[in-house]
Write an enzyme that holds these catalytic residues in place. Structure first.
Site, PDB file in Angstrom:
ATOM      1  N   HIS A 124      -0.787   2.679 -13.001  1.00 42.35           N
ATOM      2  CA  HIS A 124      -0.100   1.570 -13.655  1.00 42.35           C
ATOM      3  C   HIS A 124       1.377   1.931 -13.765  1.00 42.35           C
ATOM      4  O   HIS A 124       1.713   3.089 -14.056  1.00 42.35           O
ATOM      5  CB  HIS A 124      -0.704   1.360 -15.050  1.00 42.35           C
ATOM      6  N   LYS A 161      -7.012  -7.496  -8.331  1.00 43.74           N
ATOM      7  CA  LYS A 161      -8.200  -8.160  -8.866  1.00 43.74           C
ATOM      8  C   LYS A 161      -8.872  -7.254  -9.888  1.00 43.74           C
ATOM      9  O   LYS A 161      -8.840  -6.025  -9.751  1.00 43.74           O
ATOM     10  CB  LYS A 161      -9.195  -8.491  -7.742  1.00 43.74           C
ATOM     11  N   GLY A 164       0.787  -1.234   0.000  1.00 39.55           N
ATOM     12  CA  GLY A 164       0.000   0.000   0.000  1.00 39.55           C
ATOM     13  C   GLY A 164       0.812   1.272   0.000  1.00 39.55           C
ATOM     14  O   GLY A 164       0.381   2.277   0.572  1.00 39.55           O
TER      15      GLY A 164
END
Length: 241
Positions: free
Chosen positions: A154, A136, A48
């Site tokens: 990304h 996911k 995270g």
């Protein structure tokens, strides 16, 4: 000296005093609180670090128009979830672990999605979802429920080096194998596919002949921690059209 180019031209930014209308189909759902702050749900699967960078920016006043009200994870013991608990932020597990589900039928999956959506909408009144290393695919029902209100980062320059299977070190390995001279993170809205949603902004870093996936990842990650909070701030302050 290493240089980084932030491609701000890819994001339409209005003045800080402008307000984006939600009735015209632009970004944003009804505000969750009278103070006008957007209520953020952060999805994490690992350490995270981007979530922590965003949360730190909020605490420092660099993101003035939003607050993290819930963290969603598929890995309840991951670092991002532990950080949330340490800071008093509720943590939801999605998809539910097998032990939490009576079957693996499509009906039970649909029920889990409905419960997750209900929690996000009704209990936490979320109006912006931030993907920060969530591993996911976001269900289409969630995308439909939060149109133009789910963002992702990304580690490559989309549309190159994106799509199913391109994540983490795989992206950096592919960049190095290709002989590309530049790489960098991309912040984008998401749709029902991997890495195909509209791009908000990118940062560009050099790729050196001596780079490994690890050294390139470190260089890109530093820019992620700068770029992502800036993009979230722009969204929260209604500067994204």
């Amino acid at each position: 000296m290493e240089r980084c180019i932030h491609r701000a031209s890819l994001i339409a930014v209005a003045s800080s005093s402008s307000i984006t209308s939600t009735s015209s189909g632009q970004l944003g759902r009804p505000e969750g609180k009278e103070d006008g702050k957007k209520r953020l749900a952060v999805f994490v699967s690992g350490g995270g670090s981007n979530f922590k960078a965003i949360h730190h920016a909020i605490r420092q006043g660099e993101i003035r128009g939003g607050e993290v009200v819930v963290v969603v994870t598929n890995a309840p013991s991951c670092g991002g979830a532990e950080y949330a608990r340490q800071h008093g932020i509720p943590v939801l597990v999605y998809p539910p672990r097998k032990s939490q589900s009576s079957s693996s039928t499509s009906e039970s999956v649909s029920t889990a999605e409905e419960l997750a959506i209900d929690q996000l909408k009704e209990k936490f009144n979320v109006n912006l979802i931030i993907l920060a290393g969530y591993m996911k695919l976001i269900p289409g029902t969630v995308v439909d429920t939060f149109p133009k209100a789910i963002v992702n980062i990304h580690p490559g320059l989309l549309p190159s080096f994106g799509g199913k299977g391109f994540y983490g070190s795989r992206v950096h390995e592919a960049v190095i194998r290709s002989g590309a001279r530049f790489s960098g993170p991309t912040v984008h809205f998401i749709d029902e596919e991997y890495d195909t949603g509209p791009i908000l902004s990118q940062a560009v870093v050099p790729v050196y002949p001596t780079d490994t996936a690890e050294t390139l990842a470190s260089r890109v990650l530093k820019q992620e921690h700068i770029l992502y909070p800036r993009c979230i701030a722009a969204i929260c302050e209604d500067r994204v059209e």
